[in-house]
Design a protein around this motif. Structure first.
Motif, PDB file in Angstrom:
ATOM      1  N   ALA A  50       0.606  -1.044   0.020  1.00 41.19           N
ATOM      2  CA  ALA A  50       0.421   0.160   0.313  1.00 41.19           C
ATOM      3  C   ALA A  50       0.757   1.107   0.200  1.00 41.19           C
ATOM      4  O   ALA A  50       2.085   1.045   0.212  1.00 41.19           O
ATOM      5  N   ASP A  51       0.439   2.313  -0.195  1.00 45.33           N
ATOM      6  CA  ASP A  51       1.380   3.606  -0.844  1.00 45.33           C
ATOM      7  C   ASP A  51       1.868   3.982   0.885  1.00 45.33           C
ATOM      8  O   ASP A  51       2.652   4.674   0.659  1.00 45.33           O
ATOM      9  N   TRP A  52       1.041   3.708   2.176  1.00 47.64           N
ATOM     10  CA  TRP A  52       1.654   4.556   3.121  1.00 47.64           C
ATOM     11  C   TRP A  52       2.745   3.526   3.750  1.00 47.64           C
ATOM     12  O   TRP A  52       3.605   3.964   4.059  1.00 47.64           O
ATOM     13  N   VAL A  53       2.576   2.054   3.065  1.00 44.27           N
ATOM     14  CA  VAL A  53       3.366   1.588   3.784  1.00 44.27           C
ATOM     15  C   VAL A  53       4.410   1.564   2.971  1.00 44.27           C
ATOM     16  O   VAL A  53       6.112   1.908   3.286  1.00 44.27           O
ATOM     17  N   ARG A  54       4.531   1.828   1.452  1.00 43.55           N
ATOM     18  CA  ARG A  54       5.888   2.033   0.871  1.00 43.55           C
ATOM     19  C   ARG A  54       6.265   4.253   1.125  1.00 43.55           C
ATOM     20  O   ARG A  54       7.583   4.340   1.327  1.00 43.55           O
ATOM     21  N   ALA A  55       5.071   4.880   1.424  1.00 42.77           N
ATOM     22  CA  ALA A  55       5.967   6.103   1.877  1.00 42.77           C
ATOM     23  C   ALA A  55       6.494   6.224   3.298  1.00 42.77           C
ATOM     24  O   ALA A  55       7.458   6.812   3.010  1.00 42.77           O
ATOM     25  N   GLU A  56       6.034   5.301   4.412  1.00 38.19           N
ATOM     26  CA  GLU A  56       6.964   4.846   5.298  1.00 38.19           C
ATOM     27  C   GLU A  56       8.990   4.126   4.884  1.00 38.19           C
ATOM     28  O   GLU A  56       9.567   4.536   5.604  1.00 38.19           O
ATOM     29  N   ALA A  57       8.214   3.312   4.566  1.00 38.22           N
ATOM     30  CA  ALA A  57       9.666   3.187   4.025  1.00 38.22           C
ATOM     31  C   ALA A  57      10.352   3.773   2.986  1.00 38.22           C
ATOM     32  O   ALA A  57      12.081   3.982   3.850  1.00 38.22           O
ATOM     33  N   PHE A  58       9.990   4.566   2.316  1.00 35.55           N
ATOM     34  CA  PHE A  58      11.551   5.532   1.532  1.00 35.55           C
ATOM     35  C   PHE A  58      11.276   6.660   2.954  1.00 35.55           C
ATOM     36  O   PHE A  58      12.907   7.530   2.401  1.00 35.55           O
ATOM     37  N   ALA A  59      10.402   6.505   3.126  1.00 39.02           N
ATOM     38  CA  ALA A  59      11.027   8.284   3.909  1.00 39.02           C
ATOM     39  C   ALA A  59      12.406   7.646   5.139  1.00 39.02           C
ATOM     40  O   ALA A  59      12.874   8.558   5.214  1.00 39.02           O
ATOM     41  N   GLU A  60      11.768   6.231   5.821  1.00 43.07           N
ATOM     42  CA  GLU A  60      12.983   5.821   6.413  1.00 43.07           C
ATOM     43  C   GLU A  60      14.424   5.877   5.672  1.00 43.07           C
ATOM     44  O   GLU A  60      15.461   6.407   6.146  1.00 43.07           O
ATOM     45  N   VAL A 110      12.589   9.641  -5.271  1.00 42.23           N
ATOM     46  CA  VAL A 110      11.671   9.977  -6.125  1.00 42.23           C
ATOM     47  C   VAL A 110      10.411   8.675  -5.940  1.00 42.23           C
ATOM     48  O   VAL A 110       9.419   9.300  -6.439  1.00 42.23           O
ATOM     49  N   GLY A 111      10.692   7.871  -4.710  1.00 37.77           N
ATOM     50  CA  GLY A 111       9.432   6.689  -4.159  1.00 37.77           C
ATOM     51  C   GLY A 111       8.224   7.472  -4.036  1.00 37.77           C
ATOM     52  O   GLY A 111       7.292   7.189  -3.930  1.00 37.77           O
ATOM     53  N   LEU A 112       8.752   8.694  -2.748  1.00 38.60           N
ATOM     54  CA  LEU A 112       7.975   9.525  -2.091  1.00 38.60           C
ATOM     55  C   LEU A 112       7.456  10.464  -3.551  1.00 38.60           C
ATOM     56  O   LEU A 112       5.966  10.325  -3.049  1.00 38.60           O
ATOM     57  N   GLY A 113       8.277  10.475  -4.168  1.00 38.97           N
ATOM     58  CA  GLY A 113       6.986  11.812  -5.216  1.00 38.97           C
ATOM     59  C   GLY A 113       6.604  10.779  -5.617  1.00 38.97           C
ATOM     60  O   GLY A 113       5.223  11.232  -5.791  1.00 38.97           O
ATOM     61  N   GLN A 114       6.242   9.818  -6.406  1.00 37.64           N
ATOM     62  CA  GLN A 114       5.636   8.730  -7.035  1.00 37.64           C
ATOM     63  C   GLN A 114       4.260   8.678  -6.256  1.00 37.64           C
ATOM     64  O   GLN A 114       2.654   8.605  -6.555  1.00 37.64           O
ATOM     65  N   VAL A 115       4.400   8.272  -4.979  1.00 33.79           N
ATOM     66  CA  VAL A 115       2.954   8.754  -3.626  1.00 33.79           C
ATOM     67  C   VAL A 115       2.439   9.619  -4.037  1.00 33.79           C
ATOM     68  O   VAL A 115       0.902   9.693  -3.945  1.00 33.79           O
ATOM     69  N   GLY A 116       3.214  10.294  -4.049  1.00 35.87           N
ATOM     70  CA  GLY A 116       2.399  11.696  -4.186  1.00 35.87           C
ATOM     71  C   GLY A 116       0.780  12.104  -3.143  1.00 35.87           C
ATOM     72  O   GLY A 116       0.415  12.860  -3.401  1.00 35.87           O
ATOM     73  N   ASP A 117       1.392  11.801  -1.826  1.00 36.98           N
ATOM     74  CA  ASP A 117       0.736  12.140  -0.622  1.00 36.98           C
ATOM     75  C   ASP A 117       1.145  12.852   0.148  1.00 36.98           C
ATOM     76  O   ASP A 117       2.425  13.273   0.335  1.00 36.98           O
ATOM     77  N   GLU A 118       0.624  14.020  -0.355  1.00 38.97           N
ATOM     78  CA  GLU A 118       1.003  15.139   0.774  1.00 38.97           C
ATOM     79  C   GLU A 118       1.290  15.129   1.861  1.00 38.97           C
ATOM     80  O   GLU A 118       2.204  16.049   2.719  1.00 38.97           O
ATOM     81  N   ARG A 119       1.300  14.246   3.238  1.00 38.26           N
ATOM     82  CA  ARG A 119       1.818  13.650   4.091  1.00 38.26           C
ATOM     83  C   ARG A 119       3.086  13.180   4.084  1.00 38.26           C
ATOM     84  O   ARG A 119       3.817  13.825   5.250  1.00 38.26           O
ATOM     85  N   VAL A 120       4.042  13.571   2.926  1.00 38.03           N
ATOM     86  CA  VAL A 120       5.280  13.403   3.240  1.00 38.03           C
ATOM     87  C   VAL A 120       5.888  14.438   2.487  1.00 38.03           C
ATOM     88  O   VAL A 120       7.396  14.437   2.597  1.00 38.03           O
ATOM     89  N   THR A 121       5.430  15.614   2.581  1.00 41.68           N
ATOM     90  CA  THR A 121       6.101  16.785   2.698  1.00 41.68           C
ATOM     91  C   THR A 121       7.140  16.950   3.094  1.00 41.68           C
ATOM     92  O   THR A 121       8.120  17.665   3.739  1.00 41.68           O
ATOM     93  N   PRO A 122       6.445  17.054   5.066  1.00 48.42           N
ATOM     94  CA  PRO A 122       7.901  17.260   5.943  1.00 48.42           C
ATOM     95  C   PRO A 122       9.338  16.545   5.495  1.00 48.42           C
ATOM     96  O   PRO A 122      10.423  16.791   5.749  1.00 48.42           O
ATOM     97  N   VAL A 123       9.026  14.892   5.438  1.00 53.69           N
ATOM     98  CA  VAL A 123      10.477  14.024   5.481  1.00 53.69           C
ATOM     99  C   VAL A 123      10.977  14.898   3.603  1.00 53.69           C
ATOM    100  O   VAL A 123      12.154  15.304   3.804  1.00 53.69           O
ATOM    101  N   LEU A 124      10.495  15.369   2.879  1.00 52.37           N
ATOM    102  CA  LEU A 124      10.950  15.664   1.745  1.00 52.37           C
ATOM    103  C   LEU A 124      11.225  17.243   1.814  1.00 52.37           C
ATOM    104  O   LEU A 124      12.838  17.353   1.819  1.00 52.37           O
ATOM    105  N   VAL A 125      11.091  17.819   2.963  1.00 50.63           N
ATOM    106  CA  VAL A 125      11.198  19.360   2.838  1.00 50.63           C
ATOM    107  C   VAL A 125      12.926  19.316   3.631  1.00 50.63           C
ATOM    108  O   VAL A 125      13.697  20.118   3.691  1.00 50.63           O
ATOM    109  N   ASP A 126      12.432  18.830   4.693  1.00 45.45           N
ATOM    110  CA  ASP A 126      13.769  18.744   5.911  1.00 45.45           C
ATOM    111  C   ASP A 126      15.356  17.532   4.918  1.00 45.45           C
ATOM    112  O   ASP A 126      16.095  17.747   5.197  1.00 45.45           O
ATOM    113  N   ARG A 127      15.244  17.289   3.922  1.00 46.06           N
ATOM    114  CA  ARG A 127      16.142  16.542   3.432  1.00 46.06           C
ATOM    115  C   ARG A 127      16.686  17.951   1.811  1.00 46.06           C
ATOM    116  O   ARG A 127      17.986  17.368   1.086  1.00 46.06           O
ATOM    117  N   LEU A 128      15.819  18.741   1.680  1.00 44.61           N
ATOM    118  CA  LEU A 128      15.875  19.702   0.643  1.00 44.61           C
ATOM    119  C   LEU A 128      17.465  20.384   0.601  1.00 44.61           C
ATOM    120  O   LEU A 128      17.935  20.681  -0.336  1.00 44.61           O
TER     121      LEU A 128
END
Length: 440
Positions: free
Chosen positions: A122-132, A147-165
């Motif tokens: 499921a997307d949320w499972v993949r998102a958690e894995a990519f975030a780690e 890239v994987g988080l971008g593919q998931v596309g859920d706004e809930r992943v935004t904070p972890v992406l912002v931290d990696r900028l």
């Protein structure tokens, strides 16, 4: 063997060999990029003998498999390149190519780097894995995670992406910025704006694209400084992104970009300006066009004619063609541009009635040599549609001279089409009647 030819023929076998064995980094990087766009791998039946524009030598295929490379084989070759190639640029290009092959390909890369099977869950499972994995030591793994988080596309992943900028590896920062754009969450705008002066041009380019994709007013304001970036390609990306905003605000920076020293940037600005006018809310469309024309007064109109003519003759969207036709009448007026005339006359037969009407109206404002001759040729063309000939008659009534009066006088008597006879009579009336002063 030309890489361009290999791309055109989708010759996956040879491209994979270039990727595996090419001695030049740029050749391997380009081969990876092309493989990302091949959906139906096959060996070209006749590779030809064109020279490679990159100077690539034929790779040493050794004892490699000579069978036709299938989609799985392409993905495996890209995974190997992303993990093992000596050049960071090739590894990055391979990650991007895997992205274009879809989520399963990125999961395959993660598995190769970690022995971790994401299993297409499921997307949320993949998102958690990519975030780690964004905290992994290896940058290729962090790129894959972004890239994987971008593919998931859920706004809930935004904070972890912002931290990696602010990742120390520019390749990771660029893929993270791109992922922010794919997610489209406005919360990423401030962090993206902070990277608009990044030392890495690819990062700034990804930031420009991401801000355009998010499309909010704060994103537009953060994007505008990149229109003046020192890199031509980034300026072009930023200008192109401004065309995605559905309001009149980008008109000023886009018109400013028409002064850019780069022809490519100026051309992109014209295309983006037409997009802005086409996407503006209906209540603002007239205001947007008038604003654009007002701001265009200080611009070299000749640089805008070519791109507008191309939009008018090639664009698939009716709003784009309409606005190009309307603008051409304003920027080409007084220039005598044959290119503008030709495009507008062709548009008299446009499948969209309003585009044809705008084209006719714009033609009446042109005073260049040859316009009357072109219109009369259309009128006498047996292959021209009745709609196009009717529009030509309307324009001739506005711009014709003695030659047009003579031809229209004969046309009224000759034509068997009542609609065209009425149009010709009206045009002749506006020109003062038939030669000799009498109306037919």
């Amino acid at each position: 063997m030309s890489l361009y030819q290999l791309e055109r023929e989708a010759d996956a076998d040879t491209l994979v060999e270039y990727l595996r064995h090419g001695s030049q980094v740029e050749v391997r990087r380009r081969a990876a990029a092309i493989l990302g766009d091949i959906e139906d791998p096959s060996r070209a039946p006749d590779p030809g003998d064109a020279d490679d524009p990159l100077g690539a030598e034929e790779p040493d295929v050794g004892d490699s498999d000579t069978g036709v490379t299938d989609a799985d084989g392409v993905v495996e070759a890209l995974v190997t390149a992303a993990t093992d190639d000596d050049a960071p640029g090739v590894r990055g290009a391979a990650v991007d190519a895997l992205d274009r092959h879809g989520p399963a390909a990125i999961e395959r890369l993660v598995e190769a780097l970690t022995d971790r099977d994401l299993g297409g869950g499921a997307d949320w499972v993949r998102a958690e894995a990519f975030a780690e994995l964004l905290d992994a030591d290896r940058p290729e793994l962090r790129m894959a995670a972004a890239v994987g988080l971008g593919q998931v596309g859920d706004e809930r992943v935004t904070p972890v992406l912002v931290d990696r900028l602010d990742d120390p590896d520019q390749r990771v920062r660029a893929r993270t910025a791109r992922a922010c754009g794919r997610v489209g969450d406005p919360r990423a705008v401030e962090a993206l704006a902070d990277r608009a002066d990044d030392d890495s041009a690819p990062v700034r380019r990804a930031v420009a694209s991401a801000l355009g994709a998010i499309g909010t007013p704060p994103a537009r304001r953060a994007l505008e400084p990149l229109v003046a970036d020192e890199s031509e390609s980034i300026r072009r990306t930023a200008v192109d992104a401004l065309g995605d905003f559905g309001s009149v605000e980008p008109v000023d920076p886009l018109v400013d970009a028409l002064h850019d020293p780069s022809e490519g940037v100026r051309r992109t600005a014209v295309f983006a300006l037409v997009e802005v006018l086409s996407n503006a809310p209906a209540a603002e469309s007239h205001e947007a066009r008038e604003l654009a024309v007002d701001r265009l007064e200080d611009v070299d109109h000749g640089s805008a004619v070519g791109p507008l003519a191309a939009i008018l003759t090639e664009a698939s969207g009716s709003p784009q063609r309409r606005n190009a036709a309307w603008l051409l009448g304003r920027v080409a007026s007084g220039t005598g541009g044959g290119e503008a005339q030709a495009a507008l006359i062709e548009a008299l037969d446009d499948r969209d009635d309003r585009t044809a009407q705008f084209a006719a109206s714009s033609l009446t404002s042109l005073d260049g040599a040859g316009l009357e001759r072109r219109l009369l040729a259309l009128l006498d063309d047996p292959g021209a549609s009745m709609d196009a000939r009717a529009q030509a008659l309307f324009v001739l009534g506005k711009v014709g001279d003695e030659r047009a009066r003579e031809r229209l006088g004969r046309f009224v008597d000759e034509t068997e089409e009542e609609r065209l006879r009425k149009r010709a009579f009206s045009a002749l009336s506006k020109l003062g009647g038939a030669p000799g002063g009498d109306l037919p």
